[in-house]
Design a protein around this motif. Structure first.
Motif, PDB file in Angstrom:
ATOM      1  N   MET A 134      40.448  30.355  44.409  1.00 54.90           N
ATOM      2  CA  MET A 134      39.249  30.776  43.698  1.00 54.90           C
ATOM      3  C   MET A 134      38.049  30.769  44.643  1.00 54.90           C
ATOM      4  N   ARG A 135      37.978  29.789  45.503  1.00 54.75           N
ATOM      5  CA  ARG A 135      36.875  29.710  46.469  1.00 54.75           C
ATOM      6  C   ARG A 135      36.859  30.939  47.373  1.00 54.75           C
ATOM      7  N   GLN A 136      38.029  31.333  47.872  1.00 56.93           N
ATOM      8  CA  GLN A 136      38.117  32.513  48.738  1.00 56.93           C
ATOM      9  C   GLN A 136      37.678  33.770  47.982  1.00 56.93           C
ATOM     10  N   ASP A 149      36.095  20.590  43.522  1.00 61.53           N
ATOM     11  CA  ASP A 149      37.098  20.826  44.556  1.00 61.53           C
ATOM     12  C   ASP A 149      38.423  21.296  43.976  1.00 61.53           C
ATOM     13  N   SER A 150      38.850  20.707  42.875  1.00 66.60           N
ATOM     14  CA  SER A 150      40.137  21.112  42.301  1.00 66.60           C
ATOM     15  C   SER A 150      40.058  22.524  41.723  1.00 66.60           C
ATOM     16  N   VAL A 151      38.920  22.872  41.140  1.00 64.67           N
ATOM     17  CA  VAL A 151      38.759  24.225  40.596  1.00 64.67           C
ATOM     18  C   VAL A 151      38.774  25.243  41.731  1.00 64.67           C
ATOM     19  N   MET A 152      38.094  24.949  42.811  1.00 59.60           N
ATOM     20  CA  MET A 152      38.014  25.889  43.922  1.00 59.60           C
ATOM     21  C   MET A 152      39.364  26.089  44.602  1.00 59.60           C
ATOM     22  N   LYS A 153      40.289  25.154  44.423  1.00 59.14           N
ATOM     23  CA  LYS A 153      41.622  25.265  45.017  1.00 59.14           C
ATOM     24  C   LYS A 153      42.602  26.010  44.101  1.00 59.14           C
ATOM     25  N   LYS A 170      34.667  28.114  33.080  1.00 63.51           N
ATOM     26  CA  LYS A 170      34.308  27.591  31.753  1.00 63.51           C
ATOM     27  C   LYS A 170      35.411  26.684  31.206  1.00 63.51           C
ATOM     28  N   GLU A 171      36.656  27.108  31.380  1.00 63.31           N
ATOM     29  CA  GLU A 171      37.794  26.320  30.887  1.00 63.31           C
ATOM     30  C   GLU A 171      37.976  25.030  31.671  1.00 63.31           C
ATOM     31  N   ALA A 172      37.483  24.993  32.905  1.00 59.41           N
ATOM     32  CA  ALA A 172      37.748  23.868  33.799  1.00 59.41           C
ATOM     33  C   ALA A 172      36.539  22.966  33.979  1.00 59.41           C
ATOM     34  N   ILE A 221      44.988  32.410  37.483  1.00 60.05           N
ATOM     35  CA  ILE A 221      43.801  32.781  36.713  1.00 60.05           C
ATOM     36  C   ILE A 221      44.151  33.985  35.841  1.00 60.05           C
ATOM     37  N   PRO A 222      44.059  33.822  34.524  1.00 62.44           N
ATOM     38  CA  PRO A 222      44.373  34.961  33.650  1.00 62.44           C
ATOM     39  C   PRO A 222      43.410  36.123  33.886  1.00 62.44           C
ATOM     40  N   GLN A 223      43.968  37.320  33.895  1.00 62.26           N
ATOM     41  CA  GLN A 223      43.156  38.528  34.020  1.00 62.26           C
ATOM     42  C   GLN A 223      42.908  39.062  32.614  1.00 62.26           C
ATOM     43  N   ARG A 224      41.642  39.150  32.252  1.00 61.41           N
ATOM     44  CA  ARG A 224      41.283  39.545  30.890  1.00 61.41           C
ATOM     45  C   ARG A 224      41.474  41.043  30.650  1.00 61.41           C
ATOM     46  N   ALA A 225      41.497  41.826  31.705  1.00 62.02           N
ATOM     47  CA  ALA A 225      41.721  43.266  31.568  1.00 62.02           C
ATOM     48  C   ALA A 225      42.930  43.656  32.400  1.00 62.02           C
ATOM     49  N   ASN A 226      43.688  44.605  31.891  1.00 60.86           N
ATOM     50  CA  ASN A 226      44.856  45.092  32.608  1.00 60.86           C
ATOM     51  C   ASN A 226      44.482  46.402  33.291  1.00 60.86           C
ATOM     52  N   ASN A 227      43.981  46.308  34.514  1.00 58.58           N
ATOM     53  CA  ASN A 227      43.594  47.509  35.260  1.00 58.58           C
ATOM     54  C   ASN A 227      44.845  48.179  35.804  1.00 58.58           C
TER      55      ASN A 227
END
Length: 143
Positions: free
Chosen positions: A22-24, A68-72, A60-62, A78-84
């Motif tokens: 997520m950080r990247q 640090d744990s979220v950024m890793k 928001k969920e986290a 991570i769920p994608q809310r739209a299916n592109n």
């Protein structure tokens, strides 16, 4: 018209691997001022599009987790809310118009499903505008 003329090739597209963190993703989106990027596996397959919204919902969920744990967190988690949806390189520009109403770009794949680039919404709009102008010019010429 075949879309190859409008293709922004993979080597000019900023994309992320689903194994990235997520950080990247936040760093790449922020640096390039993008709102979304294609996700492409190590073997070159398009697997989806990550958006700013996807990252915000994950944050928001986290809220109870450490920064640090979220950024890793891996992007694949991570769920994608739209299916592109992606399209084949053999598609026509007319096939992309509906997709462009909901997507900033349309990922393009080859016959084996490998990501080869994108068609930007602005290029689809330019194509449509040119078609309208040509039609208007032809109509005026008949008058």
């Amino acid at each position: 018209m075949n879309i190859a003329f409008y293709l922004l090739p993979k080597d000019e597209v900023k994309f992320l691997n689903p194994e990235a963190t997520m950080r990247q993703a936040l760093e790449k989106l922020s640096y390039h001022k993008y709102t979304s990027v294609p996700l492409v596996t190590e073997n070159g397959k398009y697997v989806g599009t990550l958006t700013e919204g996807d990252l915000l919902w994950k944050l928001k969920e986290a809220l109870d987790l450490s920064y640090d744990s979220v950024m890793k967190t891996k992007l694949k988690d991570i769920p994608q809310r739209a299916n592109n949806l992606s399209v084949s390189i053999n598609s026509n520009m007319e096939d992309l118009i509906t997709l462009a109403t909901d997507q900033n770009f349309i990922p393009v794949t080859d016959d084996n499903g490998h990501f080869i680039g994108i068609i930007r919404r602005r290029d689809i709009i330019k194509y449509c505008a040119n078609m309208i102008w040509k039609q208007d010019a032809a109509t005026e010429g008949k008058s």
